[in-house]
Design an enzyme around this catalytic site. Structure first.
Site, short mmCIF file in Angstrom:
data_model
loop_
_atom_site.label_atom_id
_atom_site.label_comp_id
_atom_site.label_asym_id
_atom_site.label_seq_id
_atom_site.Cartn_x
_atom_site.Cartn_y
_atom_site.Cartn_z
N HIS A 113 0.85 -1.19 0.00
CA HIS A 113 0.00 0.00 0.00
C HIS A 113 0.89 1.25 0.00
CE1 HIS A 113 -3.80 2.14 0.72
NE2 HIS A 113 -3.14 2.89 1.60
N ASP A 134 1.00 5.28 0.00
CA ASP A 134 0.21 6.47 0.34
C ASP A 134 0.81 7.74 -0.24
OD1 ASP A 134 -1.96 5.52 2.05
OD2 ASP A 134 -0.38 4.87 3.41
N HIS A 145 -2.66 4.73 -3.19
CA HIS A 145 -3.77 5.47 -2.57
C HIS A 145 -3.46 6.96 -2.72
CE1 HIS A 145 -5.83 6.57 1.56
NE2 HIS A 145 -6.37 7.19 0.53
N MET A 201 -11.88 4.53 4.53
CA MET A 201 -10.96 5.07 5.53
C MET A 201 -11.57 4.87 6.92
SD MET A 201 -8.41 6.06 3.80
CE MET A 201 -7.47 6.60 5.24
N GLY A 235 -4.17 11.20 6.20
CA GLY A 235 -3.07 12.16 6.38
C GLY A 235 -1.92 11.63 7.21
N GLY A 265 -0.69 5.64 12.18
CA GLY A 265 -0.67 5.52 13.63
C GLY A 265 -1.88 6.08 14.35
N GLY A 269 -6.58 2.23 8.04
CA GLY A 269 -6.42 3.10 9.20
C GLY A 269 -6.69 2.40 10.52
N GLY A 270 -5.66 2.28 11.34
CA GLY A 270 -5.82 1.73 12.68
C GLY A 270 -6.12 0.24 12.73
N SER A 298 1.32 1.12 10.75
CA SER A 298 2.09 1.07 12.00
C SER A 298 2.06 -0.32 12.63
CB SER A 298 1.59 2.13 12.97
OG SER A 298 0.19 2.05 13.11
C1 DX5 Z 1 -3.56 7.34 6.23
C2 DX5 Z 1 -3.06 6.33 5.23
C3 DX5 Z 1 -2.90 4.96 5.75
C4 DX5 Z 1 -1.91 4.82 6.88
C5 DX5 Z 1 -2.37 3.68 7.73
O1 DX5 Z 1 -3.92 8.50 5.56
O2 DX5 Z 1 -3.93 6.26 4.11
O3 DX5 Z 1 -2.61 4.05 4.72
O4 DX5 Z 1 -0.61 4.57 6.46
O5 DX5 Z 1 -1.55 3.63 8.84
P1 DX5 Z 1 -1.99 2.86 10.15
O6 DX5 Z 1 -2.18 1.43 9.80
O7 DX5 Z 1 -0.83 3.10 11.07
O8 DX5 Z 1 -3.26 3.51 10.64
ZN ZN Z 2 -3.68 4.60 2.63
#
Ligand code: DX5
Ligand code: ZN
Length: 233
Positions: free
Chosen positions: A36, A38, A69, A140, A145, A148, A183-184, A205
């Site tokens: 993935h 970003d 993404h 999402m 943005g 973590g 996300g998370g 993360s």
């Molecule tokens: C946030 C990104 C995510 C992010 C996810 O805007 O699109 O892809 O890297 O990170 P974690 O898994 O740490 O929430």
């Molecule tokens: Zn992403």
């Protein structure tokens, strides 16, 4: 759903950027499915990350799909650049495109799979008239943005709604669209998310935080833990 149908997509946003090629190869060697990627522009989202040059640089490090993404505005100009840089999947936020249908077509014409990304407050209706042009829906579960952040629990109900729409579409068309979440995501919540109908999981993360500072920076145990959760639904 069988285990083989679940996709684990580590987000390199949380990788060690000084050893990025190795970080990409290692998560795939440890059992991940997609990378993935970003892309943030300090305009659509309040952060700045990586672009097509970095995509091109990591392309030789793996044969796994690169899942780009886009968190950028405007969207269209940059699509062909990512396709040329070796992206396999390109998703964007509908609010960032003046012409969603056209942007989806541009992605397909460039030879990539296409998708829409829904922020926590974005209604799912954006997908209704363009499903034929979509391969992946990305929900999402944090505001985009930053890595973590904490998983927003309301995303589970939204995932169930999205799953119902995609199942109805699959019934009518015979074509299955993936439902991805971002996300998370971690080993403690991935099973619950899968039960809500999600079949592709971005984790930044949780994956890279588990091994990037170790000498070997390998990720077998965290990816194994995520898979084990998915095996016991
Ligand atoms: C946030 C990104 C995510 C992010 C996810 O805007 O699109 O892809 O890297 O990170 P974690 O898994 O740490 O929430
Ligand atoms: Zn992403």
């Amino acid at each position: 759903m069988s285990q083989a149908n679940f996709v684990i997509a580590p987000s390199i946003l949380s990788a060690n950027f000084a050893r990025l090629g190795e970080e990409v190869a290692n998560v795939i060697a440890s059992g991940a499915d997609w990378i993935h990627f970003d892309v943030m522009d300090n305009h659509y989202v309040p952060n700045l990350t990586i672009g097509p040059l970095v995509c091109e640089a990591i392309r030789p490090c793996t044969t796994a799909p690169i899942d780009v993404h886009l968190m950028v505005k405007p969207v269209d100009r940059i699509i062909p650049d990512f396709a040329k840089a070796g992206a396999n999947i390109i998703t964007f936020h509908p609010e960032a495109s003046e012409h969603v249908d056209r942007s989806l077509s541009l992605i397909r014409e460039a030879g990539c799979q296409s998708g829409l990304v829904f922020n926590p407050a974005t209604p799912l209706d954006y997908m209704d008239h363009v499903l034929d042009k979509i391969d992946v829906i990305l929900l999402m579960s944090v505001n985009p943005g930053f890595g973590g952040q904490k998983f927003i629990p309301g995303t589970l109900a939204k995932a169930r709604l999205a799953r119902a729409k995609l199942d109805a579409y699959a019934q009518a068309s015979g074509r299955r669209i993936r439902l991805e979440i971002d996300g998370g995501v971690n080993a403690a919540n991935i099973a619950e998310i899968a039960r809500a109908g999600v079949d592709a999981f971005v984790a930044g993360s949780a994956v890279y935080g588990a091994g990037k500072d170790s000498d070997a920076h390998r990720y077998d145990s965290i990816i194994g833990a995520l898979r084990e959760q998915l095996a016991n639904l």
